[in-house]
Design an enzyme around this catalytic site. Sequence first.
Site, PDB file in Angstrom:
ATOM      1  N   GLU A 221       4.471 -18.543   7.752  1.00 62.40           N
ATOM      2  CA  GLU A 221       3.819 -19.795   8.130  1.00 62.40           C
ATOM      3  C   GLU A 221       3.981 -20.835   7.028  1.00 62.40           C
ATOM      4  O   GLU A 221       4.350 -20.527   5.884  1.00 62.40           O
ATOM      5  CB  GLU A 221       2.333 -19.555   8.395  1.00 62.40           C
ATOM      6  CG  GLU A 221       1.525 -19.184   7.166  1.00 62.40           C
ATOM      7  CD  GLU A 221       0.029 -19.363   7.393  1.00 62.40           C
ATOM      8  OE1 GLU A 221      -0.382 -20.515   7.659  1.00 62.40           O
ATOM      9  OE2 GLU A 221      -0.712 -18.369   7.300  1.00 62.40           O
ATOM     10  N   LYS A 283      -2.112 -30.155   9.850  1.00 60.29           N
ATOM     11  CA  LYS A 283      -2.316 -28.741  10.086  1.00 60.29           C
ATOM     12  C   LYS A 283      -2.210 -28.497  11.591  1.00 60.29           C
ATOM     13  O   LYS A 283      -3.023 -29.006  12.367  1.00 60.29           O
ATOM     14  CB  LYS A 283      -3.683 -28.307   9.552  1.00 60.29           C
ATOM     15  CG  LYS A 283      -3.915 -26.809   9.548  1.00 60.29           C
ATOM     16  CD  LYS A 283      -5.258 -26.497   8.903  1.00 60.29           C
ATOM     17  CE  LYS A 283      -5.505 -24.992   8.860  1.00 60.29           C
ATOM     18  NZ  LYS A 283      -6.820 -24.682   8.231  1.00 60.29           N
ATOM     19  N   VAL A 303      -1.451 -19.792  11.925  1.00 64.04           N
ATOM     20  CA  VAL A 303      -1.093 -18.481  12.458  1.00 64.04           C
ATOM     21  C   VAL A 303      -0.746 -18.575  13.943  1.00 64.04           C
ATOM     22  O   VAL A 303       0.276 -18.045  14.401  1.00 64.04           O
ATOM     23  CB  VAL A 303      -2.237 -17.471  12.230  1.00 64.04           C
ATOM     24  CG1 VAL A 303      -1.966 -16.173  12.973  1.00 64.04           C
ATOM     25  CG2 VAL A 303      -2.409 -17.194  10.739  1.00 64.04           C
ATOM     26  N   ASP A 335     -17.689 -21.418  17.114  1.00 62.32           N
ATOM     27  CA  ASP A 335     -16.481 -21.680  16.320  1.00 62.32           C
ATOM     28  C   ASP A 335     -15.685 -20.378  16.164  1.00 62.32           C
ATOM     29  O   ASP A 335     -16.020 -19.518  15.338  1.00 62.32           O
ATOM     30  CB  ASP A 335     -16.871 -22.242  14.949  1.00 62.32           C
ATOM     31  CG  ASP A 335     -15.669 -22.795  14.191  1.00 62.32           C
ATOM     32  OD1 ASP A 335     -14.531 -22.638  14.703  1.00 62.32           O
ATOM     33  OD2 ASP A 335     -15.854 -23.376  13.100  1.00 62.32           O
ATOM     34  N   SER A 337     -11.656 -18.938  15.852  1.00 62.82           N
ATOM     35  CA  SER A 337     -10.293 -19.362  15.549  1.00 62.82           C
ATOM     36  C   SER A 337      -9.338 -19.090  16.716  1.00 62.82           C
ATOM     37  O   SER A 337      -9.454 -18.084  17.432  1.00 62.82           O
ATOM     38  CB  SER A 337      -9.786 -18.622  14.302  1.00 62.82           C
ATOM     39  OG  SER A 337      -8.419 -18.903  14.073  1.00 62.82           O
ATOM     40  N   ASP A 339      -6.441 -18.213  16.326  1.00 64.29           N
ATOM     41  CA  ASP A 339      -5.594 -17.079  15.950  1.00 64.29           C
ATOM     42  C   ASP A 339      -5.919 -15.841  16.780  1.00 64.29           C
ATOM     43  O   ASP A 339      -5.027 -15.051  17.117  1.00 64.29           O
ATOM     44  CB  ASP A 339      -5.777 -16.757  14.463  1.00 64.29           C
ATOM     45  CG  ASP A 339      -5.405 -17.920  13.559  1.00 64.29           C
ATOM     46  OD1 ASP A 339      -4.793 -18.891  14.061  1.00 64.29           O
ATOM     47  OD2 ASP A 339      -5.710 -17.861  12.355  1.00 64.29           O
ATOM     48  N   LYS A 356     -10.277 -13.172   6.626  1.00 64.90           N
ATOM     49  CA  LYS A 356     -10.847 -13.809   5.435  1.00 64.90           C
ATOM     50  C   LYS A 356     -12.326 -13.447   5.306  1.00 64.90           C
ATOM     51  O   LYS A 356     -13.072 -13.444   6.272  1.00 64.90           O
ATOM     52  CB  LYS A 356     -10.676 -15.324   5.518  1.00 64.90           C
ATOM     53  CG  LYS A 356      -9.222 -15.784   5.492  1.00 64.90           C
ATOM     54  CD  LYS A 356      -9.149 -17.299   5.530  1.00 64.90           C
ATOM     55  CE  LYS A 356      -7.708 -17.789   5.464  1.00 64.90           C
ATOM     56  NZ  LYS A 356      -6.939 -17.499   6.681  1.00 64.90           N
TER      57      LYS A 356
END
Length: 521
Positions: A221, A283, A303, A335, A337, A339, A356
């Site tokens: 990435e 982004k 990602v 919220d 992601s 991904d 993370k």
Amino acid sequence: MAMELTTERRHVSAASSAQLEVGSSIDMKMEEEEEEEEEVVHRSDEEGEEEPSRFEPPTSGVTDELLPLTWRRRRRWVWGGAANASDSEERNAIEAPPPLLSDRATSAAARARAGERSVKREEGPEECRRTTSTSTPISISISTSASFRRMECIARHVTCAAQLDRTENTWRRGGNAGTSFADDATWRRGNRVREAESQGMRFAPEVREALVQGKAVVALESTIISHGMPYPQNLRTAMEVEDIVRLAGAVPATIAIMAGIPRIGLSKTDLQQLAKLGKSVQKTSRRDIAQVVAQRRNGATTVSATMVFSAAAGIPIFVTGGIGGVHRGAETSMDVSADLTELGRTPVTVVCAGVKSILDIPKTLEWLETQGVTVVGYGADEFPAFFTVSSGCTSPCRMDTPESCAALIAANRRLNLGSGILIGVPIPAKEAPVGQRVEVAINQALEESRRGNVEGNAVTPFLLKRVNEITRGESLAANVVLIKNNALVGAKIAVALQSLLSCPNYPLPSGEKGNQPGYNG
């Protein structure tokens, strides 16, 4: 009166006798010619010669005597009165030579058969009739049957279908007649690349050659370059990661959108430009791809966006630092992601250091289970938490070698599950003490983000920056170490996977054509 009847009977008898004599002589002549033809064919067969094809007739300069025996046997000449021709149409139907035979040759043959009598041709939609125009009460009726033409057409289609079927079966076994397994597979992989190029993607020469030749390729990435580190450390890290992938036997393909063009593989100039632009580069997640391309802007792929382009380009392995997940407090903020949803619908394997630690790891694993994503702990029973080896959550699956991971990916591909695989690689043990100090800094940064109302995709960059400031650079150094470690493991898995899929006896995925010797086939 009696004399007139006798005279008429004599004329009729003479005409009938002439008709029988002509018919008998022609029949005898045809029988003799067929016997001669059979002798020639038999002699040709003994000498190894092939009989002329009935589907490829000569088109000019051909007499009836030179027609193949199969055509001549289909022709029947019926002699009779012109008045009775329509009454016995079926009985007098004659299958003439195929339409490809020239009219001149057909007419010459007809005249020869009829004793050099002139022939008049009348054509209709279903048949062609030739009748004598002389005063002699003898006529020739030839009917070119439409059924014969249909039968010939069907025979052509059957032959063609049989050839296609043989070609298809040969191709499924891994090659065409006269070509090797590798040549046929190379063509399929090249076709996959050309399809991606038709969608607007542009490949670096090194990456394009590797995909076509069936070499191992690892996707990388670009968000980590523009948003993860400051310049020039981001450029140096990106180039070092690519070198690690090359040394492991794979080809790196850093993915980004440059001036509205999705790029699969970046040159050193592109990497330098992306690193210098830094956070001014947008982004780009899956939802942002169309916007960035339409506005011809630069985009650093996350990602989810990198997985989209990897799947389109035929790259099965993607290496990153860590993935997004369910944010803490998601029960009220919702919220989550992108991904995670991308992993549920895109068949690409993501090699990372886990989720993370700034996220809600238990809820993230629950979400991945709902999406049907296979989650693997590489050499560990617990799923890693980015900076630390232990997250307190047991990994659903454990794999200890690149070969076992490759077998898992191959099985997922063969079954056409349509979902991705997440492989969590723990940070090297020598960096574990640093991870403990980073965890303390993460909790402090999370509290500051809540007080500052930091939301959305701005949370992760804020936390990483603040944690780096609190730990005085230790978190950034640990981040670089785990990214390089992920790149090494991912490259080894890619090489093992390519070696497994390149075997000609590898089981064929359902719904795919051909025994593809690579995922990008």
